[in-house]
Scaffold this motif. Structure first.
Motif, PDB file in Angstrom:
ATOM      1  N   SER A 129       0.886  -1.207  -0.032  1.00 12.49           N
ATOM      2  CA  SER A 129       0.025  -0.078  -0.258  1.00 12.49           C
ATOM      3  C   SER A 129       0.654   1.500  -0.064  1.00 12.49           C
ATOM      4  CB  SER A 129      -0.765  -0.023   1.174  1.00 12.49           C
ATOM      5  OG  SER A 129      -0.207   0.207   2.370  1.00 12.49           O
ATOM      6  N   ILE A 130       2.201   1.206   0.697  1.00 12.99           N
ATOM      7  CA  ILE A 130       2.953   2.351   0.548  1.00 12.99           C
ATOM      8  C   ILE A 130       3.374   2.506  -0.880  1.00 12.99           C
ATOM      9  CG2 ILE A 130       5.260   3.322   1.547  1.00 12.99           C
ATOM     10  CD1 ILE A 130       4.516   1.741   4.107  1.00 12.99           C
ATOM     11  N   ALA A 131       3.764   1.250  -1.573  1.00 16.42           N
ATOM     12  CA  ALA A 131       4.402   1.429  -2.784  1.00 16.42           C
ATOM     13  C   ALA A 131       3.252   2.206  -3.834  1.00 16.42           C
ATOM     14  CB  ALA A 131       4.914   0.119  -3.271  1.00 16.42           C
ATOM     15  N   GLU A 132       2.211   1.833  -3.529  1.00 17.81           N
ATOM     16  CA  GLU A 132       1.044   2.293  -4.436  1.00 17.81           C
ATOM     17  C   GLU A 132       0.613   3.783  -3.910  1.00 17.81           C
ATOM     18  OE1 GLU A 132      -1.884  -0.599  -3.775  1.00 17.81           O
ATOM     19  OE2 GLU A 132      -1.013  -2.148  -5.099  1.00 17.81           O
ATOM     20  N   SER A 133       0.955   4.270  -2.897  1.00 15.76           N
ATOM     21  CA  SER A 133       0.203   5.303  -2.457  1.00 15.76           C
ATOM     22  C   SER A 133       0.610   6.735  -3.336  1.00 15.76           C
ATOM     23  CB  SER A 133       0.852   5.600  -0.904  1.00 15.76           C
ATOM     24  OG  SER A 133       2.384   5.855  -1.023  1.00 15.76           O
ATOM     25  N   HIS A 134       1.641   6.811  -3.939  1.00 17.20           N
ATOM     26  CA  HIS A 134       1.741   8.055  -4.690  1.00 17.20           C
ATOM     27  C   HIS A 134       1.127   8.189  -5.853  1.00 17.20           C
ATOM     28  CE1 HIS A 134       6.138   8.133  -2.658  1.00 17.20           C
ATOM     29  NE2 HIS A 134       5.369   8.619  -1.860  1.00 17.20           N
ATOM     30  N   GLN A 135       0.905   6.823  -6.437  1.00 16.92           N
ATOM     31  CA  GLN A 135      -0.010   7.084  -7.662  1.00 16.92           C
ATOM     32  C   GLN A 135      -1.418   7.256  -7.554  1.00 16.92           C
ATOM     33  OE1 GLN A 135       0.691   2.978  -9.569  1.00 16.92           O
ATOM     34  NE2 GLN A 135       2.085   3.879 -10.893  1.00 16.92           N
ATOM     35  N   LEU A 136      -1.891   6.613  -6.275  1.00 15.86           N
ATOM     36  CA  LEU A 136      -3.425   6.736  -5.996  1.00 15.86           C
ATOM     37  C   LEU A 136      -3.509   8.360  -5.612  1.00 15.86           C
ATOM     38  CD1 LEU A 136      -3.895   3.855  -3.556  1.00 15.86           C
ATOM     39  CD2 LEU A 136      -4.872   4.327  -6.020  1.00 15.86           C
ATOM     40  N   ILE A 137      -2.523   9.123  -4.733  1.00 18.81           N
ATOM     41  CA  ILE A 137      -2.503  10.451  -4.485  1.00 18.81           C
ATOM     42  C   ILE A 137      -2.814  11.497  -5.671  1.00 18.81           C
ATOM     43  CG2 ILE A 137      -1.298  12.511  -3.647  1.00 18.81           C
ATOM     44  CD1 ILE A 137      -0.200  10.389  -1.280  1.00 18.81           C
ATOM     45  N   ALA A 138      -1.677  10.998  -6.658  1.00 24.03           N
ATOM     46  CA  ALA A 138      -1.624  11.725  -8.039  1.00 24.03           C
ATOM     47  C   ALA A 138      -3.299  11.491  -8.755  1.00 24.03           C
ATOM     48  CB  ALA A 138      -0.810  11.269  -8.982  1.00 24.03           C
ATOM     49  N   LYS A 139      -3.752  10.237  -8.465  1.00 26.74           N
ATOM     50  CA  LYS A 139      -5.102  10.154  -9.165  1.00 26.74           C
ATOM     51  C   LYS A 139      -6.194  10.972  -8.412  1.00 26.74           C
ATOM     52  CE  LYS A 139      -8.511   6.482 -10.060  1.00 26.74           C
ATOM     53  NZ  LYS A 139      -8.734   5.050  -9.857  1.00 26.74           N
ATOM     54  N   HIS A 140      -6.177  11.139  -7.287  1.00 27.66           N
ATOM     55  CA  HIS A 140      -7.219  11.761  -6.609  1.00 27.66           C
ATOM     56  C   HIS A 140      -7.015  13.275  -6.532  1.00 27.66           C
ATOM     57  CE1 HIS A 140      -8.673   8.100  -4.755  1.00 27.66           C
ATOM     58  NE2 HIS A 140      -7.710   8.060  -3.874  1.00 27.66           N
ATOM     59  N   ALA A 141      -5.803  13.693  -6.642  1.00 29.65           N
ATOM     60  CA  ALA A 141      -5.363  15.120  -6.731  1.00 29.65           C
ATOM     61  C   ALA A 141      -5.530  15.850  -8.134  1.00 29.65           C
ATOM     62  CB  ALA A 141      -4.211  15.399  -6.232  1.00 29.65           C
ATOM     63  N   HIS A 142      -5.680  14.982  -9.304  1.00 25.75           N
ATOM     64  CA  HIS A 142      -5.651  15.434 -10.432  1.00 25.75           C
ATOM     65  C   HIS A 142      -6.085  16.428 -10.884  1.00 25.75           C
ATOM     66  CE1 HIS A 142      -4.251  14.948 -14.638  1.00 25.75           C
ATOM     67  NE2 HIS A 142      -5.459  15.097 -15.105  1.00 25.75           N
ATOM     68  N   ASN A 143      -7.581  16.625 -10.687  1.00 25.28           N
ATOM     69  CA  ASN A 143      -8.498  17.733 -11.051  1.00 25.28           C
ATOM     70  C   ASN A 143      -8.287  18.954 -10.359  1.00 25.28           C
ATOM     71  OD1 ASN A 143      -9.472  16.124 -12.841  1.00 25.28           O
ATOM     72  ND2 ASN A 143     -11.345  15.488 -11.293  1.00 25.28           N
ATOM     73  N   VAL A 179      -0.322  13.631   1.198  1.00 23.62           N
ATOM     74  CA  VAL A 179       0.357  12.754   2.240  1.00 23.62           C
ATOM     75  C   VAL A 179      -0.100  11.479   2.274  1.00 23.62           C
ATOM     76  CG1 VAL A 179      -1.101  13.920   3.885  1.00 23.62           C
ATOM     77  CG2 VAL A 179       0.663  12.648   4.591  1.00 23.62           C
ATOM     78  N   GLU A 180       0.604  10.492   2.389  1.00 25.12           N
ATOM     79  CA  GLU A 180       0.271   9.038   2.666  1.00 25.12           C
ATOM     80  C   GLU A 180      -0.243   8.919   3.760  1.00 25.12           C
ATOM     81  OE1 GLU A 180       3.344  10.232   2.361  1.00 25.12           O
ATOM     82  OE2 GLU A 180       4.526   9.504   0.376  1.00 25.12           O
ATOM     83  N   ARG A 181      -1.600   8.039   3.987  1.00 20.55           N
ATOM     84  CA  ARG A 181      -2.179   7.803   5.037  1.00 20.55           C
ATOM     85  C   ARG A 181      -1.366   7.071   6.067  1.00 20.55           C
ATOM     86  NH1 ARG A 181      -4.345   3.710   1.616  1.00 20.55           N
ATOM     87  NH2 ARG A 181      -4.004   1.630   1.999  1.00 20.55           N
ATOM     88  N   TYR A 182      -0.375   6.349   5.811  1.00 17.47           N
ATOM     89  CA  TYR A 182       0.339   5.768   6.772  1.00 17.47           C
ATOM     90  C   TYR A 182       1.167   6.761   7.815  1.00 17.47           C
ATOM     91  CZ  TYR A 182       5.180   6.624   4.570  1.00 17.47           C
ATOM     92  OH  TYR A 182       5.943   6.974   3.776  1.00 17.47           O
ATOM     93  N   LYS A 183       1.163   8.061   7.258  1.00 16.72           N
ATOM     94  CA  LYS A 183       2.144   9.021   8.029  1.00 16.72           C
ATOM     95  C   LYS A 183       1.121   9.769   9.047  1.00 16.72           C
ATOM     96  CE  LYS A 183       5.012  10.299   4.406  1.00 16.72           C
ATOM     97  NZ  LYS A 183       5.663  11.340   3.431  1.00 16.72           N
TER      98      LYS A 183
END
Length: 318
Positions: A106-120, A233-237
């Motif tokens: 989940s840590i490894a995937e977190s940046h791609q997911l953040i970018a997806k959610h923040a894209h707009n 920010v990643e949720r694990y933080k």
């Protein structure tokens, strides 16, 4: 104890040299500890988890508030895996390893997911102000470039660390136009930008953000100019700490204390003056428009509920 600490330090550095981020490296060491555990009781396995986590926190790399938050995530995931209900140690180990691997992935995937959610949130033509170097911020900017958005990034130096130069180098690789400015020029620039976008070392229980020194300065300037401040920010933080002010932060996060005196000051002058040179600062939640996480966009007021979900989340349930 010293030998074990040295082994942990060497392993952490090895994983970092191989390209892992610090949080992934810490989780991998926890997984290795469980895999290599040979004693015969589940209680002993639980003690091994605690001992390994404490050793990681005792290293220079593992003492950071980010790694502490990550270890809290791992321990919670392990506890929720059901390992204590298993009939033997072998099955208990499998439960913890599976949960740990899920956290690591989940840590490894977190940046791609953040970018997806923040894209707009990042529009074509946006002028963005940032500081320090954040992989989550880089992922958002890379996503904008990949979709042919024309963006301009201003990078405040964030003295006394040198991380902002690393951000500039990474932006150059992405082909992103960037301008470097001293922290003292933030007030002069802020009216010209559209959004302030920063990363985080950790998010506190009240929604406050810990990040490189200079972040709070950007937040103050953004608030005064009516510009939104987004924190990627990643949720694990997310961590169960509640500092009320900058002094509390220096107690809760010792790594936020002062660095060595500034290099370009004459040696004679260094010996005759005092320095206040902290590495981290605390940005209160009222200055933050939105947290851009791998689970979606969250207002700072939602952090407490998210922490509860983190504690009780089943990454893997045996």
């Amino acid at each position: 104890m010293a030998d074990e600490l040295d082994k942990i330090s060497v392993s952490l550095q090895k994983y970092l040299d191989e390209g892992m981020e610090g949080a992934q490296a810490a989780v991998q060491i926890m997984i290795n500890s469980v895999t290599n555990f040979t004693a015969g009781t589940i209680m002993g396995l639980e003690q091994e988890l605690g001992n390994t986590a404490e050793l990681i926190r005792s290293t220079t790399i593992g003492s950071s508030i980010e790694i502490r938050a990550c270890l809290e995530t791992f321990i919670s995931a392990a506890g929720r895996s059901g390992f204590g209900e298993q009939p033997d140690v072998g099955l208990a180990k499998k439960c913890i390893v599976s949960a740990g691997e899920a956290v690591r992935d989940s840590i490894a995937e977190s940046h791609q997911l953040i970018a997806k959610h923040a894209h707009n949130l990042i529009q074509d033509g946006s002028r963005i102000l940032t500081t320090s170097c954040s992989s989550a911020v880089e992922a958002i900017l890379a996503s904008s470039v990949a979709t042919r958005k024309d963006i301009k990034v201003y990078v405040a130096l964030g003295y006394p660390t040198r991380k902002s130069y690393e951000m500039v180098r990474n932006l150059q690789k992405l082909g992103v136009r960037s301008t470097v400015l001293p922290d003292s020029a933030v007030g002069s620039l802020v009216e010209q930008i559209d959004v302030v976008l920063v990363g985080a070392e950790a998010v506190m229980e009240n929604g406050a953000v810990v990040n490189a020194t200079g972040t709070f300065l950007l937040a103050l300037a953004a608030k005064a100019a009516g510009k939104p401040l987004y924190v990627a920010v990643e949720r694990y933080k997310f961590i169960r700490l509640y500092p009320l002010n900058q002094n509390d932060l220096r107690v809760l996060a010792p790594e936020s204390s002062e660095l060595e005196p500034i290099e370009d000051i004459e040696q004679e002058l260094k010996q005759n003056i005092d320095f206040f040179n902290p590495q981290l600062d605390l940005t209160p939640p009222e200055y933050i428009q939105m947290l851009l996480t791998d689970e979606g966009l969250l207002p700072p007021s939602a952090v407490s509920d998210t922490l509860i979900q983190k504690i009780y989340r089943n990454y893997v349930r045996c």
